[in-house]
Write an enzyme that holds these catalytic residues in place. Sequence first.
Site, short mmCIF file in Angstrom:
data_model
loop_
_atom_site.label_atom_id
_atom_site.label_comp_id
_atom_site.label_asym_id
_atom_site.label_seq_id
_atom_site.Cartn_x
_atom_site.Cartn_y
_atom_site.Cartn_z
N GLU A 153 0.81 -1.23 0.00
CA GLU A 153 0.00 0.00 0.00
C GLU A 153 0.84 1.27 0.00
OE1 GLU A 153 -2.52 -1.17 3.22
OE2 GLU A 153 -3.31 -2.76 1.97
N GLU A 260 -4.42 -11.20 -1.92
CA GLU A 260 -5.27 -11.09 -0.71
C GLU A 260 -6.74 -11.15 -1.08
OE1 GLU A 260 -4.29 -7.68 1.72
OE2 GLU A 260 -2.16 -7.84 1.31
O1 G3I Z 1 -2.64 -6.08 18.51
C1 G3I Z 1 -3.54 -5.02 18.88
C2 G3I Z 1 -4.05 -5.24 20.26
O2 G3I Z 1 -2.96 -5.15 21.16
C3 G3I Z 1 -5.12 -4.18 20.57
O3 G3I Z 1 -5.66 -4.43 21.83
C4 G3I Z 1 -6.22 -4.22 19.54
C5 G3I Z 1 -7.26 -3.14 19.77
O4 G3I Z 1 -7.91 -2.77 18.58
O5 G3I Z 1 -5.63 -4.00 18.27
C6 G3I Z 1 -4.70 -5.00 17.91
O6 G3I Z 1 -4.20 -4.68 16.65
C7 G3I Z 1 -5.06 -4.90 15.55
C8 G3I Z 1 -4.35 -5.86 14.59
O7 G3I Z 1 -5.11 -5.99 13.40
C9 G3I Z 1 -4.15 -7.23 15.22
O8 G3I Z 1 -5.34 -7.81 15.54
C10 G3I Z 1 -5.34 -3.58 14.87
O9 G3I Z 1 -6.13 -2.77 15.72
C11 G3I Z 1 -6.07 -3.81 13.58
O10 G3I Z 1 -6.19 -2.57 12.87
C12 G3I Z 1 -5.27 -4.78 12.71
O11 G3I Z 1 -5.99 -4.99 11.52
C13 G3I Z 1 -5.26 -5.60 10.48
C14 G3I Z 1 -5.12 -4.61 9.33
O12 G3I Z 1 -4.48 -5.26 8.24
C15 G3I Z 1 -4.25 -3.43 9.74
O13 G3I Z 1 -4.25 -2.51 8.70
C16 G3I Z 1 -6.02 -6.83 10.03
O14 G3I Z 1 -6.00 -7.79 11.08
C17 G3I Z 1 -5.39 -7.41 8.78
O15 G3I Z 1 -6.19 -8.45 8.28
C18 G3I Z 1 -5.26 -6.33 7.72
O16 G3I Z 1 -4.63 -6.86 6.61
C19 G3I Z 1 -4.42 -5.96 5.52
C20 G3I Z 1 -3.12 -6.35 4.85
O17 G3I Z 1 -2.06 -6.36 5.79
C21 G3I Z 1 -2.79 -5.38 3.72
N1 G3I Z 1 -3.89 -5.28 2.80
C22 G3I Z 1 -5.21 -5.03 3.37
C23 G3I Z 1 -5.53 -6.01 4.49
C24 G3I Z 1 -6.92 -5.72 5.05
O18 G3I Z 1 -7.88 -6.29 4.25
#
Ligand code: G3I
Length: 336
Positions: A153, A260
Amino acid sequence: MKAVTPIIALLATAEATCGIPSTGTTKLREEAGKKGILIGSGAINPTYLDDPRFAAVLAEQFNSLSPENELKWSFIHPTEGSFTWETIDRLVDFAEAHGMMVKGHGLISSCCNPDYLLSITDPTAFRAAMAAHFEAVMHRYEGRVDRWDVVTEALKTQGGGLQANDFYNVLGPSYVEEAFRIARAAVPDAKLFISDNLVESLPGKRQDLYDLVSGLVANSVPIDGVALQMHITEVPPTPGVITDMVNAYRELGLEVAISEMDVHTLNTTLQADIYGAVISEALSAGITDITFWGFTDKHAYTWLPGAKPLLFDENYRAKAAFYATHTALTDFVRAP
Ligand code: G3I
């Protein structure tokens, strides 16, 4: 008493034996393997493997996997010089035990960068931190991870040039090029991809990506391919667009992968049609590396409330989307 047909008896036995519902078909990886295609699931949080049914379907259906967030910087390298290797080690060990390839996802992503990195404002020091991170992570999995999303991205979500992420803010636009050079020097034999989203549906962003990548190639930046994330919400790409992209990048000497894919809609018929059409066109265009962003709705990441974007439902039953994908794979005839 009603007679039990042999096929129903067979399916029931399969369910009872391994604890996962039978699809009643060959496995996706079996069909893909015959044609030299990687069919993978991304978004694999290693803790999901604790569920034996999750692990069984993953290993049965797919010949490639990639992590969800666990290779992103703040997850694997939360404080300077300290790494949480055990999560990715577990994933790589699982893949090897089941004859699967591993794609590295998250070297540079638009999220998840640790405070110690963000506190560096001097470009030279920042560059050194980037090189140290890439080298540590890529060396550890050298020969075990065959391809990497190096930059994910880079572009603004709706198009309009590079987004001002944490790397851009310190190094400027050259961070993309620098990332690829560091990655190639670290592991010369792995394939290196740039990964972006929505290019199949936004013509302006599609052109932005082409301009960026053709500029990298013109500058002899070591890049092997373009990873189309293919997160689809309701509307499929216009037929022909995937083929045009594959042809354009092929002329630059690059491959195109789908990295993805998921389909976010409440309409399961539309969802299956989109899976079938995209996979079918991708294969015909010459794409040989297709990864979905997960495989079971039990662990789906969606922005459309209520959407179940993946191939299997929460109980590991194959959905219409699975059968459409399976048909696209079986119908595909690879040119000799
Ligand atoms: O680890 C923290 C945790 O400590 C905290 O308590 C919690 C509270 O919200 O957040 C946790 O982190 C989260 C993380 O996933 C792990 O679960 C983030 O908030 C959350 O935003 C994050 O989301 C990920 C996202 O990327 C971040 O941009 C998604 O799981 C993941 O599936 C998504 O994947 C992305 C690819 O990397 C790139 N392309 C798009 C794709 C989303 O469709």
